[in-house]
Enzyme design. Structure first.
Site, PDB file in Angstrom:
ATOM      1  CE  LYS A 109      31.106  46.958  82.108  1.00 35.39           C
ATOM      2  NZ  LYS A 109      31.431  45.503  82.263  1.00 35.39           N
TER       3      LYS A 109
ATOM      4  CE  LYS B 196      32.547  43.418  90.748  1.00 35.54           C
ATOM      5  NZ  LYS B 196      33.163  43.060  89.445  1.00 35.54           N
TER       6      LYS B 196
ATOM      7  CE  LYS C  22      26.686  37.980  83.518  1.00 38.76           C
ATOM      8  NZ  LYS C  22      28.250  37.712  84.199  1.00 38.76           N
TER       9      LYS C  22
END
Ligand code: AMP
Length: 334
Positions: free
Chosen positions: A197, A115, A200
């Site tokens: 993967k 992040k 969202k």
């Protein structure tokens, strides 16, 4: 003081549309577990604040995730289905655990490093202490079973460390939570481009969402990465081909899977046909969920009731834990 009963807790952030990874990594286990254990499931709206979402869209995102959870089979009467910010006890417990979490270990967390790379201008303290808040979410209900995907393994290990540290210092209050999956291994649903993967927020063209329309599902699958096909019988599959088989095993009938496995092994496979078939099976899987979720999301009164009921159940359980925690910590002055 710990409960000997199995208790389940998990959550999903309202940071975008739910996808196949959320379904097979988390939701399908929730739906089965609700029949067997006391369960707490939440929409993790406080967690989503680490990435500074647009506050005008938060309400819609929260109600959509709730609606999608119910559309996938969660029963708000059977479980506590709630919104994290409706249970302020969470943040009290988060503060206590913050005193037991060390900067070095938080900085080493893979999700923090990822992040921080993605949002270099917003490396806030909430992002750093994300695993601590997640520990508070779980231990607020003294849950020991946490149905999550593979990406959450490290966070669960940290939750166990924090629980141990608390118990060591203040007495035996918390269980050590474990990641849970009905299968042998935790699930990772791969993205369609063969890189990483389904997610969202990243990789949207390579992720299948539960809200995708039929055409988008078919198109995304037709664009999935393939190659000229195997040249030797029973040759190992490259990752991106194995990914297509992984998806097929999730949604297609056994004879369909067997057909394409045999075609691969005999080097006669036509990936165009495989993707077409997978597209149809995927549409058959996603379309009913999408329709149910849209109906539920449109019913604001119903969702309000769901949130109220869920918050009541979650706060009752949280109050019991916090009484035990405050007493153990010596914060019960009168
Ligand atoms: P998130 O979307 O990060 O809020 O995650 C919600 C839940 O879905 C967590 O339990 C994750 O482990 C799970 N999850 C998210 N993406 C995937 C994926 N691609 N494969 C398997 N599980 C996933």
């Amino acid at each position: 003081m710990q409960s000997s009963q199995n208790i389940v807790m998990s959550g999903i952030r309202p940071t975008g549309y739910l996808h196949l990874g959320n379904f097979f990594g988390a939701l399908c286990n929730y739906v089965r577990m609700q029949e067997e254990y006391p369960c707490f499931f939440m929409v993790a709206d406080l967690h989503s604040l680490t990435t500074h979402p647009d506050n005008r869209t938060l309400r819609e995102s929260v109600t959509r995730v709730l609606a999608e959870n119910i559309a996938c089979g969660l029963d708000p009467e059977k479980v506590a289905l709630y919104c994290q910010s409706h249970v302020p006890e969470t943040t009290e417990l988060y503060l206590y655990f913050n005193m037991l979490a060390y900067k070095g270990e938080l900085e080493k967390t893979t999700t923090f490093k990822d992040k921080a790379r993605l949002q270099p201008d917003n490396i806030n303290a909430g992002l750093l202490t994300y695993p601590v808040l997640q520990t508070a979410d779980i231990l607020l209900h003294r849950a020991n079973l946490v149905p999550v995907g593979k990406d959450q393994e490290q966070h669960l290990e940290m939750a166990r460390n924090f629980a141990q540290r608390f118990n060591h210092r203040y007495g035996d209050i918390f269980p050590e939570p474990q990641a849970f999956n009905y299968g042998k291994e935790l699930v990772k649903v791969p993205s369609l481009d063969g890189v990483g993967k389904m997610s969202k927020s990243e990789n949207q063209n390579a992720t299948l969402y539960l809200a995708d329309d039929d055409d988008s599902i078919r198109k995304k699958l037709m664009k999935a990465k393939t190659d000229a096909g195997p040249t030797e019988s029973s040759q190992p599959k490259p990752d991106y081909i194995e990914n297509l088989f992984v998806l097929m095993r999730l949604v297609s009938a056994p004879d369909v899977i067997a057909h394409f496995e045999a075609a691969y092994d005999s080097c006669t496979i036509r990936y165009g046909d495989m993707k077409k078939q997978l597209g149809e099976d995927m549409v058959g899987f996603i379309a009913p969920i999408r329709a149910r979720a849209a109906d539920i999301q449109a019913d604001e009164q119903y969702l309000k009731k769901v949130m109220q009921l869920g918050a009541e159940k979650a706060r009752a359980s949280a109050a019991q834990t916090l009484t035990a925690v405050r007493t153990a910590m010596g914060l019960n002055y009168f």
